[in-house]
Design an enzyme around this catalytic site. Sequence first.
Site, mmCIF file in Angstrom:
data_model
loop_
_atom_site.group_PDB
_atom_site.id
_atom_site.type_symbol
_atom_site.label_atom_id
_atom_site.label_comp_id
_atom_site.label_asym_id
_atom_site.label_seq_id
_atom_site.Cartn_x
_atom_site.Cartn_y
_atom_site.Cartn_z
ATOM 1 N N LYS A 166 34.521 112.508 89.189
ATOM 2 C CA LYS A 166 34.071 111.783 90.172
ATOM 3 C C LYS A 166 33.773 112.651 91.552
ATOM 4 C CE LYS A 166 34.649 107.549 93.094
ATOM 5 N NZ LYS A 166 35.718 106.319 93.500
ATOM 6 N N GLY A 198 37.696 105.149 89.450
ATOM 7 C CA GLY A 198 38.046 106.117 87.986
ATOM 8 C C GLY A 198 38.425 105.127 86.832
ATOM 9 N N ARG A 199 39.179 104.296 87.013
ATOM 10 C CA ARG A 199 39.810 103.591 86.236
ATOM 11 C C ARG A 199 38.823 102.589 85.754
ATOM 12 N NH1 ARG A 199 43.142 103.577 90.040
ATOM 13 N NH2 ARG A 199 43.899 101.637 91.127
ATOM 14 N N HIS A 223 56.594 99.012 61.845
ATOM 15 C CA HIS A 223 57.325 100.022 61.346
ATOM 16 C C HIS A 223 57.860 101.182 62.287
ATOM 17 C CE1 HIS A 223 56.232 98.652 57.129
ATOM 18 N NE2 HIS A 223 55.120 98.339 57.777
ATOM 19 N N LYS A 265 50.171 116.121 92.720
ATOM 20 C CA LYS A 265 48.947 117.110 92.742
ATOM 21 C C LYS A 265 49.312 118.187 93.869
ATOM 22 C CE LYS A 265 45.479 113.725 91.398
ATOM 23 N NZ LYS A 265 44.154 113.264 91.764
#
Length: 553
Positions: A209, A270-271, A387, A517
């Site tokens: 972005k 973004g998501r 499993h 960040k």
Amino acid sequence: MPNVSSLKNWPLLEASAAELKSASIASQFEQDSDRFSRYTLETAGLFLDYSKNQLDDEVMTRLHDLAGERNLVDHIKAMFAGEPINATEGRAVLHTALRSQADDLVVDGINVMPAVHEVLARMKQFVQQVRGGGWQGVTGKPVTDVVNIGIGGSDLGPKMVAEALVVPQLDSQPGGLKVHFVSNVDGEQLLATLAGLNAETTLFVITSKTFTTAETLTNARSARRWFVDQTGDEQGVDKHFVAVSCNAAAVTDFGIAEVNRFEFWDWVGGRYSLWSAVGLSIALACGMDAFEALLAGAEQMDEHFRTAPLAENMPVILALVGIWNRNFLDIPSLMVMPYDQRLASFPAYLQQCDMESNGKSVTLDGQPVGVKTAPVIWGAPGTNGQHAYMQLLHQGNEPVASDFIVALQPRQNSPFAEHHPLLVANCFAQAEALMGGRTADEAAATQVAAGYTLMDAQTLAVHQALPGSHPSNMLLMDLLTPATLGALIALYEHKIFVQGVIWGINSFDQWGVELGKQLAKTLITDLDPAQTPALHDGSTQGLVNRFRAVQAR
């Protein structure tokens, strides 16, 4: 905005939870022959069964009343109208516009729909050119492989959808591109992806972005260096690199021409961006027709969410059941188990969509939320999960809620369609076992029937008993198609939004990821043995010193 726990219906729901905790879900079915029909609904190609939850009509009424106290209908209208509901960033939240067929939607005095449709038209032209062999590299060869480089929403959504919708039989036919995804800054992923690729027939889609994301740009620069090393042609970047970004200047600085940039906008989170040009890799993998059908399925769910009464609204009901399980039954996690290998990446996609959206502890007006918010999302495709971790769900002492997802029919023309009844049977069986459990007497009877003595059977039965009453939702579709997948994704998007409204939080920012960040920017310098490191806590300083020592050997 009042704290949600101070609303009238909150203590009423707490009282309902105290009353229902002693009643098993199985007993609720025994007492109510219409439970299944009353707690199921269908829309946009999806069928939701939420009857295997520990709730009743009174609980659902109070949950809907709680939504009314939060003025949920007004919040839904505000989102679709393009109001700046992302308050901390002052932005509209309009991923729904990306899949809308409307001609007009004005945001900040600008009709955004012509630009949306223009980008889709450019995508369509580009996809047809690449898949048809018309887009050629520096040596005149058509593209055979596409590498999407992005992270977070620029990777998880596109990767999940491409995996779900690609048709393996078509991969070797004309236009059947192989699409790869690189997200991790660990060079091993890029190395493994590029191994065996031919630079002359590889197209890179750099998706960011802001076009400043450190991991993405690091991978993109390395990919460009690999391309130039392999072809010896610096000028060929324009034929092998395209960008999806809001930041035109940064894309140009990287060396990608503006004509090869696909735009999206700051009102696309973004998501929530796979519906935009971020979905270019989806369209390259599956074809533009499939991408457009994906949008159409999502729009169908949007229309249902926008117009259906709350008591008949699938995203609202799924959200309210989640609120009930999280806040009143104190269930800390949600297991998402798609019984479809094509949806193997759906739990990972949903982790970001849900936990980055609603993993908040402060309300919109800056006050402590005061209640638990997003559950931990986890899962894997069935039957693999049976499993691995289902033992804990059946007999562990930590409550877990579950969402099961399955298509009732296999892929059309599947050569292995005879597997499908076994897959579906396992899906239904796990939900039934989680709800019904098994008493020690039932377990002992099974062992006696198998030839054990009564004493041995009773000794073993205590280890085989399952408490049951573990809640689950079941989501069915006839077929997994682009449209039903679009509806499924939109369903969860809207569910997350509704829960954010109830909790009074902003589901569309993610300030919690910023500190890591910032610290990484300092630490990347500190790890250089030639630099004087900054001061850190004792543990971090010790780790830095150890890294520097190893590098200096």
